[in-house]
Design an enzyme around this catalytic site. Sequence first.
Site, PDB file in Angstrom:
ATOM      1  CG  ASP A  54     -67.079 -39.848  23.248  1.00 50.51           C
ATOM      2  OD1 ASP A  54     -67.125 -40.948  22.663  1.00 50.51           O
ATOM      3  OD2 ASP A  54     -67.665 -39.640  24.324  1.00 50.51           O
TER       4      ASP A  54
HETATM    5  C1  BGC Z   1     -69.085 -42.700  24.617  1.00 48.67           C
HETATM    6  C2  BGC Z   1     -67.695 -43.076  25.088  1.00 48.67           C
HETATM    7  C3  BGC Z   1     -67.282 -44.380  24.477  1.00 48.67           C
HETATM    8  C4  BGC Z   1     -67.379 -44.268  22.973  1.00 48.67           C
HETATM    9  C5  BGC Z   1     -66.907 -45.516  22.252  1.00 48.67           C
HETATM   10  C6  BGC Z   1     -69.248 -42.809  23.112  1.00 48.67           C
HETATM   11  O1  BGC Z   1     -70.562 -42.696  22.726  1.00 48.67           O
HETATM   12  O2  BGC Z   1     -69.364 -41.391  25.045  1.00 48.67           O
HETATM   13  O3  BGC Z   1     -67.675 -43.143  26.484  1.00 48.67           O
HETATM   14  O4  BGC Z   1     -65.987 -44.710  24.908  1.00 48.67           O
HETATM   15  O5  BGC Z   1     -68.708 -44.016  22.609  1.00 48.67           O
HETATM   16  O6  BGC Z   1     -67.797 -46.540  22.391  1.00 48.67           O
END
Ligand code: BGC
Length: 758
Positions: free
Chosen positions: A287
């Site tokens: 993430d």
């Molecule tokens: C979130 C993810 C997301 C990623 C990319 C993160 O802050 O937890 O779910 O896919 O950002 O945008």
Amino acid sequence: MKNYFRKHKLALGSLAVLGLLNICQANNDMDSYIDDLMTRMTIAEKVGQLNQAAIGFDVTGPHTSTHVEDKIRNGLIGSILNSHTVPVVRTLQKMAVEETRLHIPLLFGYDVIHGHSTIFPIPLGISASWDLDAIETSASIAAAEASSQGLNWTFSPMVDIARDPRWGRVAEGAGEDSYYGSLVAAAMVRGYQGSDLSATNTILACVKHFGLYGAAIAGRDYNTVDMSLVQMYEDYLPPYQAAVEAGVGSAMTSFNDINGVPATGNKWLLTSLLRDDWKFDGFVVTDYNAIAEMIAHGYSPDGYYAAKSALDAGVDMDMVDECFLHNLEKLVTDGKISESQIDTACRRILEAKYKLGLFADPYHYLDQDRADSEILKKENRDFARELAQKSCVLLKNQNSVLPLTNGAKIALVGPLANTRFDLLGCWWAAGSEDSVVSVYDGLKNAVGSENIILARGADVSDDKFLIDRMGGGIARDGRPAEEMLNEAIAAAQQSDIIVAVVGEHSSMSGEAKSRTDISIPESQQRLMRALKQTGKPLVLVLMNGRPLALEWEYANADAILETWFAGVEGGNAIADVLCGKYNPSGKLTMSFPLNAGQIPVYYNIKSTGRPFNPGDNALYRSAYIDAANEPLLPFGFGLSYTSFEYSNITLDKNTLTSDGKITATVTITNTGDKTGIETVQLYTRDMFASITPPLKRLRSFERVTLAAGESKAVTFEITEPMLRFYNSKLEHLSEPGEFRLYIGTNSRDCKEASFQLK
Ligand code: BGC
């Protein structure tokens, strides 16, 4: 070949490069193609493939990437997130395939969570449809739209089981049940990836957030998870596994730690479980910034060791923080990791690119004509309207106040009655406010503006603390509260019925939107109380991204329709339901607690040694002394404008053998005067087992349509595998003995039978 170049209007200078790539691609299978490519890659270029940079439309974390174009040209980036549209993707892809030494195309990822431009209801809302085919179709439409704008990878499905509605990200998932969540997970993977990943209208899915992100303590986002293995296997892991079994091409680590080890550095999770046990053969991305965040977790002293932990654990791609980019080569030189570990990760990423057809044609997703005809096309909007209808859940309908009577004068009030933006919910990808039909517009389309008096009545919230915490992200009207309230009361007084559209601002749920108080904000409660006093029938249309505590509302409103954040066609769909053009059929996939004090609240609770029976007093019982144990509205709950009656259950036999089956039948009768859809739910209870069993487990369901007065026999086959659970050795098995079977309209109201498993 000629046509291809004409179609894509490529510059002549790029012909040689692309021709070469095409020929290589056509003449080699994936392994030898990648073997050959990797022998030509430097270690820096391999590490580059492991690096994902964020540029473009959205920033979803505390840091963003810098000098991205230079890094692309130097082969130091393997993937971009947050960039889409044909010209933008073409520009970046061109840098990668035409200006780098090895011409390796980029992956383009984005959070296409519930639609790309045609935004559907939020995932929690979609899940309330219990319509797996529709859920799959929503993902394939999202894939077709997203791919037409150059994307080839979505960070979806989010399959985190969640029992705590304080957690804002419950909006993104399919609720509290692992069996149902697993079916939704698989349906979404099928929808995004289709049967041919290299087709131009399919994209790579990414199951997230692995793992157990939904179990953050106290519902506070990013918080610690501490859980027994039995509970993990039984309740939280199945949806991730279901996505893997459906062939998901990538998985994203979660931000949380699990029993003391951050998911992003967790070798048990990312290698033993995901790869060795589940045979996952895609790649793992972190993430946003999650490798670097292992420092703040107190797990890694610095980026160097954080990168080592992540690679050792089984991470292949680093989202944004560049810990891999800056440290992996040095870690190899220092003998802390091996080059073959980097090779393994690099190969997995190259395989994904190969499967997507990017080596064959790095531009094959880019087709402005397709984008122009695909984005928000009529069929997609029509489907969005149907899905939004199916996602609405009727929570109360006293004296059949709904559907609205033809010609009734409607006071349409509330801060969410005339908003477009909020219907997009959280993660609206390429959705735009301009494409949204508000409830006001939808109702005008349905009954004409002459029958509606619109009044805002209140702001969503006037809680200064909340507004400050959200960085001012809640639109306010600017007029004094008193003035708005009086206007709404006047509107109600001149009308036959009040439709109050209330709930949460869309940015009150989603990432980093945890709440301790899950009731409707006080500013709107004031409005509802004042409306109630007018004596006019009060219909609440709820917009929210999580279960809310609705005790007052449930006691005082005449009707309540849960609509979540319903997407671009939300206003039309809500009007369809309010006016009876669509008979509501949705059912909750998360329990609605009486109050936040009951949380975590979920249907598959255990008995305890001191179970509480209604009517007992609470002395020395597993009960609260100030509130009921049961949620206000149980999992699986949802009403219709018609009514359904269930016969008793008949079983064709009372004993089940391990290779046999029992057929259970109930007859459902539509006892009302309208055609309706009922989701018939089947639960089992193991009466005695080596791991204390929950009171109910959802094991099957069926959606049936019944005309007024019609009866249908619904049969379920019960087999031994349906009765399995994880024991203390994590074996998935059943144990002989007595079982109860429940079939009903929700997890609370069921018919009951019992049988023996031999
Ligand atoms: C979130 C993810 C997301 C990623 C990319 C993160 O802050 O937890 O779910 O896919 O950002 O945008």
